[in-house]
Design a protein around this motif. Structure first.
Motif, PDB file in Angstrom:
ATOM      1  N   TYR A 214       0.842  -1.199   0.000  1.00 57.36           N
ATOM      2  CA  TYR A 214       0.000   0.000   0.000  1.00 57.36           C
ATOM      3  C   TYR A 214       0.879   1.251   0.000  1.00 57.36           C
ATOM      4  O   TYR A 214       1.695   1.438   0.903  1.00 57.36           O
ATOM      5  CB  TYR A 214      -0.914   0.010   1.223  1.00 57.36           C
ATOM      6  N   PHE A 215       0.704   2.076  -1.011  1.00 52.57           N
ATOM      7  CA  PHE A 215       1.474   3.312  -1.143  1.00 52.57           C
ATOM      8  C   PHE A 215       0.575   4.475  -0.717  1.00 52.57           C
ATOM      9  O   PHE A 215      -0.198   4.994  -1.528  1.00 52.57           O
ATOM     10  CB  PHE A 215       1.944   3.496  -2.582  1.00 52.57           C
ATOM     11  N   PRO A 216       0.633   4.895   0.552  1.00 58.14           N
ATOM     12  CA  PRO A 216      -0.360   5.843   1.087  1.00 58.14           C
ATOM     13  C   PRO A 216      -0.351   7.210   0.415  1.00 58.14           C
ATOM     14  O   PRO A 216      -1.363   7.878   0.367  1.00 58.14           O
ATOM     15  CB  PRO A 216       0.009   5.943   2.573  1.00 58.14           C
ATOM     16  N   LYS A 217       0.785   7.621  -0.120  1.00 62.03           N
ATOM     17  CA  LYS A 217       0.839   8.937  -0.761  1.00 62.03           C
ATOM     18  C   LYS A 217       0.690   8.848  -2.279  1.00 62.03           C
ATOM     19  O   LYS A 217       0.780   9.858  -2.971  1.00 62.03           O
ATOM     20  CB  LYS A 217       2.150   9.643  -0.397  1.00 62.03           C
ATOM     21  N   GLY A 218       0.481   7.642  -2.786  1.00 62.72           N
ATOM     22  CA  GLY A 218       0.300   7.480  -4.225  1.00 62.72           C
ATOM     23  C   GLY A 218       1.492   7.967  -5.024  1.00 62.72           C
ATOM     24  O   GLY A 218       1.337   8.564  -6.087  1.00 62.72           O
ATOM     25  N   ASN A 219       2.696   7.759  -4.503  1.00 60.53           N
ATOM     26  CA  ASN A 219       3.914   8.265  -5.142  1.00 60.53           C
ATOM     27  C   ASN A 219       4.222   7.448  -6.395  1.00 60.53           C
ATOM     28  O   ASN A 219       4.728   6.330  -6.307  1.00 60.53           O
ATOM     29  CB  ASN A 219       5.071   8.203  -4.143  1.00 60.53           C
ATOM     30  N   GLU A 220       3.926   8.010  -7.559  1.00 56.69           N
ATOM     31  CA  GLU A 220       4.090   7.290  -8.838  1.00 56.69           C
ATOM     32  C   GLU A 220       5.548   6.885  -9.061  1.00 56.69           C
ATOM     33  O   GLU A 220       5.840   5.780  -9.518  1.00 56.69           O
ATOM     34  CB  GLU A 220       3.581   8.172  -9.985  1.00 56.69           C
ATOM     35  N   GLN A 221       6.479   7.763  -8.694  1.00 57.04           N
ATOM     36  CA  GLN A 221       7.889   7.466  -8.903  1.00 57.04           C
ATOM     37  C   GLN A 221       8.347   6.310  -8.017  1.00 57.04           C
ATOM     38  O   GLN A 221       9.106   5.435  -8.441  1.00 57.04           O
ATOM     39  CB  GLN A 221       8.735   8.719  -8.617  1.00 57.04           C
ATOM     40  N   LYS A 222       7.869   6.278  -6.772  1.00 55.72           N
ATOM     41  CA  LYS A 222       8.241   5.210  -5.850  1.00 55.72           C
ATOM     42  C   LYS A 222       7.680   3.870  -6.329  1.00 55.72           C
ATOM     43  O   LYS A 222       8.360   2.834  -6.245  1.00 55.72           O
ATOM     44  CB  LYS A 222       7.730   5.531  -4.451  1.00 55.72           C
ATOM     45  N   THR A 258      -2.127   0.482  -4.781  1.00 56.51           N
ATOM     46  CA  THR A 258      -1.681  -0.781  -4.189  1.00 56.51           C
ATOM     47  C   THR A 258      -1.094  -1.686  -5.251  1.00 56.51           C
ATOM     48  O   THR A 258      -1.695  -1.866  -6.324  1.00 56.51           O
ATOM     49  CB  THR A 258      -2.872  -1.499  -3.511  1.00 56.51           C
ATOM     50  N   LEU A 259       0.062  -2.262  -4.965  1.00 64.66           N
ATOM     51  CA  LEU A 259       0.652  -3.275  -5.837  1.00 64.66           C
ATOM     52  C   LEU A 259       0.253  -4.658  -5.320  1.00 64.66           C
ATOM     53  O   LEU A 259       0.438  -4.976  -4.145  1.00 64.66           O
ATOM     54  CB  LEU A 259       2.178  -3.166  -5.838  1.00 64.66           C
ATOM     55  N   ALA A 260      -0.337  -5.458  -6.203  1.00 64.77           N
ATOM     56  CA  ALA A 260      -0.688  -6.844  -5.881  1.00 64.77           C
ATOM     57  C   ALA A 260       0.343  -7.751  -6.553  1.00 64.77           C
ATOM     58  O   ALA A 260       0.330  -7.919  -7.777  1.00 64.77           O
ATOM     59  CB  ALA A 260      -2.099  -7.166  -6.377  1.00 64.77           C
ATOM     60  N   LEU A 281      10.993  -3.420   1.235  1.00 61.16           N
ATOM     61  CA  LEU A 281       9.889  -2.463   1.096  1.00 61.16           C
ATOM     62  C   LEU A 281      10.402  -1.025   1.065  1.00 61.16           C
ATOM     63  O   LEU A 281      11.280  -0.664   1.856  1.00 61.16           O
ATOM     64  CB  LEU A 281       8.922  -2.599   2.274  1.00 61.16           C
ATOM     65  N   PRO A 282       9.847  -0.195   0.182  1.00 56.28           N
ATOM     66  CA  PRO A 282      10.188   1.231   0.220  1.00 56.28           C
ATOM     67  C   PRO A 282       9.669   1.849   1.525  1.00 56.28           C
ATOM     68  O   PRO A 282       8.762   1.310   2.169  1.00 56.28           O
ATOM     69  CB  PRO A 282       9.437   1.800  -0.999  1.00 56.28           C
ATOM     70  N   GLY A 283      10.220   2.981   1.893  1.00 50.62           N
ATOM     71  CA  GLY A 283       9.784   3.659   3.102  1.00 50.62           C
ATOM     72  C   GLY A 283       8.322   4.066   3.048  1.00 50.62           C
ATOM     73  O   GLY A 283       7.799   4.423   1.974  1.00 50.62           O
ATOM     74  N   GLU A 284       7.645   4.006   4.191  1.00 54.34           N
ATOM     75  CA  GLU A 284       6.246   4.414   4.366  1.00 54.34           C
ATOM     76  C   GLU A 284       5.256   3.528   3.617  1.00 54.34           C
ATOM     77  O   GLU A 284       4.091   3.896   3.459  1.00 54.34           O
ATOM     78  CB  GLU A 284       6.043   5.873   3.934  1.00 54.34           C
ATOM     79  N   VAL A 285       5.701   2.381   3.153  1.00 53.98           N
ATOM     80  CA  VAL A 285       4.795   1.461   2.437  1.00 53.98           C
ATOM     81  C   VAL A 285       4.371   0.351   3.385  1.00 53.98           C
ATOM     82  O   VAL A 285       5.205  -0.331   3.987  1.00 53.98           O
ATOM     83  CB  VAL A 285       5.482   0.863   1.180  1.00 53.98           C
TER      84      VAL A 285
END
Length: 438
Positions: A214-222, A258-260, A281-285
């Motif tokens: 789950y990417f809470p900030k919707g960071n497309e680059q991340k 969200t990436l499944a 995992l990337p940070g904040e994910v």
């Protein structure tokens, strides 16, 4: 009353006039002809060719809103009752099946031998193998398993004049000559009617797991960077599917991009790969994992997103449409974000997901018809700016008169036109159902 000139063509119980007036999806027929055998298909097409009758083809009906500029043909040829397994060679991992067989029926049968068809097309209890092949349909797991084009090894085809040909064979190792199967897969029934399909099978996975990121900030680059990271790794995901917030909320309860990421293998191999994801995992994910039956049930629900040819609302404000967008795989996050941004501009609701590994995105739209038309044109333009394409895979008939379902004619259109002219010189089969009005 059955048309007098059709008397005796098929048993009376298989022929009936259509009582549909104006089906919202079109692609109907004034006379319904139910095929119960390949011989029935051949007789109907031979008749249509002789008397210049147009023929629309239907089976499960899930693709009825996919293309088609003619509301009603002379004949609606139904393959819904031409179903069943012809031959299951478990030792060779191949299956020969009739086109009206649903994907679920196939799955249930070959599953008894610990096998499966590696297609995860939507609405499997309704979608038939013939329709899936004719539309070259697929789902999120095409990242590892491919689409229908990659799995079909043989077909029997009834040409527009009623003649029958066989393409390919019934064994996986079949390399002689051109792969004629690919000519018919994805041609939307415009070149011939598929009367039999031989397809490669795979063993059922020993274990299945699903990692949800789950990417809470919707960071497309991340999202993009992590997708590249996993694609470049030694991991072997079955899917890396990005869900927009509305789909993610429906499927996970969390309103985030969200990436499944799905893994299928022996249990230890799946758990090792999931641990690798957790460690990188990337940070904040946030991260959650579903295993075995939980994962299977999740994908089962996932396959029931979007229109199916029967769930269109009569309320005009809830008109449904669906787009298939092909792009560079790493452009999928941008495509989904653009789809969401444009939904606010054109006041439609959107559910969307796309494969960051294979580059196919699915956009499901609800709203007023005029807003949907403007939205499709705007999103197609954005996709084309990135050298992608957008095809309408579900659209009411009245909107297909306003929107070019397939987009502009491709540079190789003359080749498609020539193939159509050779296979169906009178243009009787699924007329104007395919690219450029073929």
């Amino acid at each position: 009353m059955v048309s007098p000139d059709l008397a005796g063509l098929l048993p009376k119980v298989q022929m009936k006039p259509s009582h549909e007036t104006r089906h919202p999806l079109g692609n109907g027929g004034m006379q319904i002809m139910e095929a119960h055998s390949e011989a029935d298909i051949s007789k109907v097409l031979e008749y249509a060719n002789k008397y210049d009758k147009t023929v629309n083809i239907v089976s499960g009906g899930t693709k009825r809103g996919y293309g088609g500029a003619i509301e009603q043909a002379d004949i609606l040829l139904s393959l819904a009752k031409y179903k069943g397994i012809v031959e299951h060679s478990a030792g060779d991992l191949t299956l020969t099946v009739k086109p009206g067989t649903t994907l679920k029926e196939i799955t249930d049968e070959v599953g008894k031998k610990g096998q499966r068809v590696a297609l995860d097309a939507p609405w499997p209890e309704m979608a038939t193998i013939g329709g899936i092949i004719a539309a070259n349909d697929s789902g999120a797991k095409r990242l590892l398993y491919g689409s229908a084009r990659d799995l079909v090894i043989g077909t029997r085809i009834v040409y527009a004049d009623g003649n029958v040909i066989r393409t390919g064979g019934k064994v996986v190792k079949n390399v002689a000559g051109y792969d004629m199967n690919k000519l018919f897969i994805g041609s939307m029934g415009t070149l011939g009617v598929i009367s039999e399909i031989t397809i490669k099978l795979r063993p059922l996975p020993k274990y299945e797991g699903l990692s949800l990121l789950y990417f809470p900030k919707g960071n497309e680059q991340k999202i993009r960077e992590f997708s590249v990271f996993i694609l470049d790794s030694m991991m072997e995901p079955v899917s890396i599917e990005l869900l927009n917030p509305s789909v993610a909320e429906k499927m996970t309860g969390k309103n985030h991009y969200t990436l499944a990421i799905s893994f299928e293998d022996r249990e230890n191999a799946v758990l090792d790969q999931e641990n690798w994801v957790d460690e990188h995992l990337p940070g904040e994910v946030e991260h959650s994992v579903l295993h075995a039956e939980e994962a299977r049930q999740w994908w089962e629900r996932f396959r029931h997103i979007g229109p199916n040819g029967y769930n269109d609302e009569k309320n005009e404000a809830d008109t449904q449409a669906a787009l298939k967008i092909g792009s560079n795989n790493l452009d999928v996050p941008v495509i989904l974000e653009t789809a969401e941004q444009l939904s606010k501009v054109y006041q439609v609701s959107v559910e969307a997901h796309g494969g960051v590994g294979h580059g196919i995105s699915r956009i499901f739209i609800k709203g007023f018809p005029e807003n949907i038309v403007l939205y499709i044109k705007a999103l197609r333009s954005k996709a084309e700016e990135r050298n992608g394409y957008a095809v309408c895979t579900h659209l009411p008939f009245k909107l297909r008169e306003l929107v070019n379902v397939w987009g502009e004619k491709p540079s190789y259109f003359a080749l498609l036109e020539g193939i159509k002219r050779t296979n169906d010189p009178k243009g009787n089969l699924n007329r104007q159902r395919f690219v450029g009005g073929i």
